[in-house]
Design a protein around this motif. Structure first.
Motif, PDB file in Angstrom:
ATOM      1  N   GLU A 416     -77.214  27.335  63.724  1.00  0.00           N
ATOM      2  CA  GLU A 416     -76.673  28.690  63.820  1.00  0.00           C
ATOM      3  C   GLU A 416     -77.756  29.670  64.273  1.00  0.00           C
ATOM      4  N   GLU A 419     -78.426  29.208  68.042  1.00  0.00           N
ATOM      5  CA  GLU A 419     -77.388  29.823  68.878  1.00  0.00           C
ATOM      6  C   GLU A 419     -77.514  31.341  68.908  1.00  0.00           C
ATOM      7  N   ARG A 425     -82.373  30.142  73.309  1.00  0.00           N
ATOM      8  CA  ARG A 425     -81.190  29.527  73.929  1.00  0.00           C
ATOM      9  C   ARG A 425     -81.334  29.493  75.447  1.00  0.00           C
ATOM     10  N   HIS A 433     -78.806  22.522  76.719  1.00  0.00           N
ATOM     11  CA  HIS A 433     -78.339  23.296  75.563  1.00  0.00           C
ATOM     12  C   HIS A 433     -77.079  22.686  74.954  1.00  0.00           C
ATOM     13  N   LEU A 437     -76.787  20.733  71.337  1.00  0.00           N
ATOM     14  CA  LEU A 437     -75.953  21.325  70.297  1.00  0.00           C
ATOM     15  C   LEU A 437     -74.854  20.362  69.849  1.00  0.00           C
TER      16      LEU A 437
END
Length: 464
Positions: A416, A419, A425, A433, A437
């Motif tokens: 979290e 992000e 990011r 990415h 993730l």
């Protein structure tokens, strides 16, 4: 028409000379096969093996390699293979990075070379360009842009800790052979027990271009061996090579070696501290000549690292197990983003002209960690981020006095935070990415659904 990245790579002036040198080494050692290596987003080393007599042809034209491999062929709970390509048959080209060619010292019939991943020239999408799922190629791009924009080179070194055990069944603190109240760190007796292994790792490391510096024994089974620093891409490659060397040596001695961050509770975890310095030519740039403290540039570097340490955590501590390292109080794994001069309690420890970033652990993908560090440093310099005063040595660290967000304490929280950090990011191309993730979310979900010994110990007879 503009020259593509693939054409630019294949047409580099030094490439013909490098190929001649490699051909001579192949003949000298009678190399039969070559591994073409590629590091996936999760950090697993993948590749293909080719007969050495075809190496020159493949170096000039490339070898087919699927875009899906960026995910390391990780399959999620629904059975989908995670990676940037929607179809497993879509392929680009692996192109050998000739400067990384090495003959394997444990089997000179074999050699290896790192590769970069490109789209084909006839690809409908981004013809001849670098594949956006290639974490190593992304680090090379980010560092080149950093050098062009600031006239600075980021050099790094790392401290790869790992654990060695007689077997999987012996993963315990009991292998220390000392009383519980006596620390094992730096004990010559433990080093002597490891002597054949340390000698073999050093031998292979030197043969593969690593300038091995020193080794020490830190806690039961835990060994740290260091090699000389260099440009950040070189350091990432060297760490990858070092890991492969250690696995080979473990196989030769019939022992079990692991880079798992926290294999045993109650003893020190396996970190991988990154030592960071900026250079203008041959001169360090983060301190002024004759000065003992950081200059303004150096302080901005620290400001960037502290500002983004929370957002970087998922990349520098990328496994569920990584966070056991932070929970084990008193084991030198800082979680509060403060800095200090030669202060191990801080997440950034300044040593002369370099900053030791202590958050990364042994499971990290060095191409991702260095990409994130470059982005954080760039932001620190561009925004002139103030890191605040240095932490006073021996003084307790007060959370309320910290101007930056605390490190996450679980992988889920770290994802979290990652992000939410737009700078970190943006350091990763969309394919890297998204792949990272998706894989790490799946890993976290699997952990949340696992039933472990702790669950049974805690709840099996808890009620009534």
């Amino acid at each position: 028409m503009a020259v593509t990245a693939l054409e630019d790579t294949l047409n580099q002036r030094e490439r013909a000379d490098q190929l001649r040198e490699i051909d001579a080494r192949i003949r000298e050692h009678d190399v039969k096969h070559v591994y073409l290596q590629y590091t996936s987003v999760p950090g697993r080393v993948m590749g293909k093996v080719i007969p050495a007599r075809h190496f020159e042809r493949i170096a000039e034209s490339g070898l087919a390699w699927t875009y899906l491999s960026a995910g390391g062929f990780h399959m999620d709970l629904d059975g989908a293979v995670l990676g940037p390509s929607q179809t497993a048959v879509a392929e680009g080209l692996l192109i050998p990075d000739l400067a990384t060619f090495q003959v394997l010292p444990w089997d000179t019939d074999m050699a290896r070379v790192f590769c970069d991943h490109f789209h084909r020239l006839d690809d409908a999408e981004r013809p001849g360009e670098v594949v956006l799922g290639d974490a190593r190629a992304n680090l090379k791009r980010l560092h080149a842009e950093f050098q062009a924009d600031f006239g600075l080179e980021m050099k790094t070194g790392c401290e790869p800790e790992m654990s060695w055990f007689p077997s999987k069944d012996s993963i315990t603190a009991e292998i220390s052979h000392l009383p519980d109240h006596v620390g094992t760190a730096y004990h010559i007796g433990h080093l002597e027990r490891m002597r054949p292994i340390l000698k073999r790792v050093t031998q292979y490391g030197q043969a593969m271009g690593l300038d091995m510096i020193q080794a020490d024994y830190e806690d039961p089974g835990q060994v740290e061996m260091n090699f000389a620093f260099g440009s950040c891409v070189e350091t990432a490659d060297r760490l990858t090579t070092y890991r492969q060397i250690c696995m080979q040596v473990a196989k030769e001695f019939g022992v079990f070696a692991t880079f798992m961050p926290k294999p045993v509770p109650g003893i020190m975890a396996n970190g991988c501290h990154h030592h960071i310095s900026l250079w203008r030519g041959d001169e360090p740039a983060m301190v002024d000549s004759g000065a003992k403290e950081l200059n303004q540039l150096g302080l901005w570097v620290l400001g960037g690292l502290l500002e983004h340490s929370r957002g970087m955590t998922a990349l520098v501590a990328p496994t569920v197990n990584s966070y056991a390292r932070y929970w084990d109080v008193g084991q030198f794994a800082p979680t509060v983003p403060v800095w200090g001069y030669d202060d191990r309690a801080c997440i950034v420890r300044v040593l002369g002209a370099r900053a030791e970033f202590r958050a990364p652990d042994a499971s990290c993908n060095p191409y991702l960690t260095h990409s994130a560090i470059l982005a954080a440093i760039r932001d620190g310099i561009e925004r002139k981020i103030d890191p605040g005063p240095a932490h006073e040595q021996e003084a307790p660290i007060k959370v309320e006095d910290c101007a930056f967000g605390l490190l996450p304490k679980t992988l889920g929280e770290a994802l979290e935070a990652y992000e939410a950090d737009e700078v970190i990011r943006a350091a990763l191309p969309e394919d890297v990415h998204r792949t990272f993730l998706e894989i790490k979310r799946d890993e976290w979900q699997r952990a949340c659904g696992a039933v472990t010994d702790w669950h049974r110990d805690m709840y099996l007879t808890y009620l009534p």
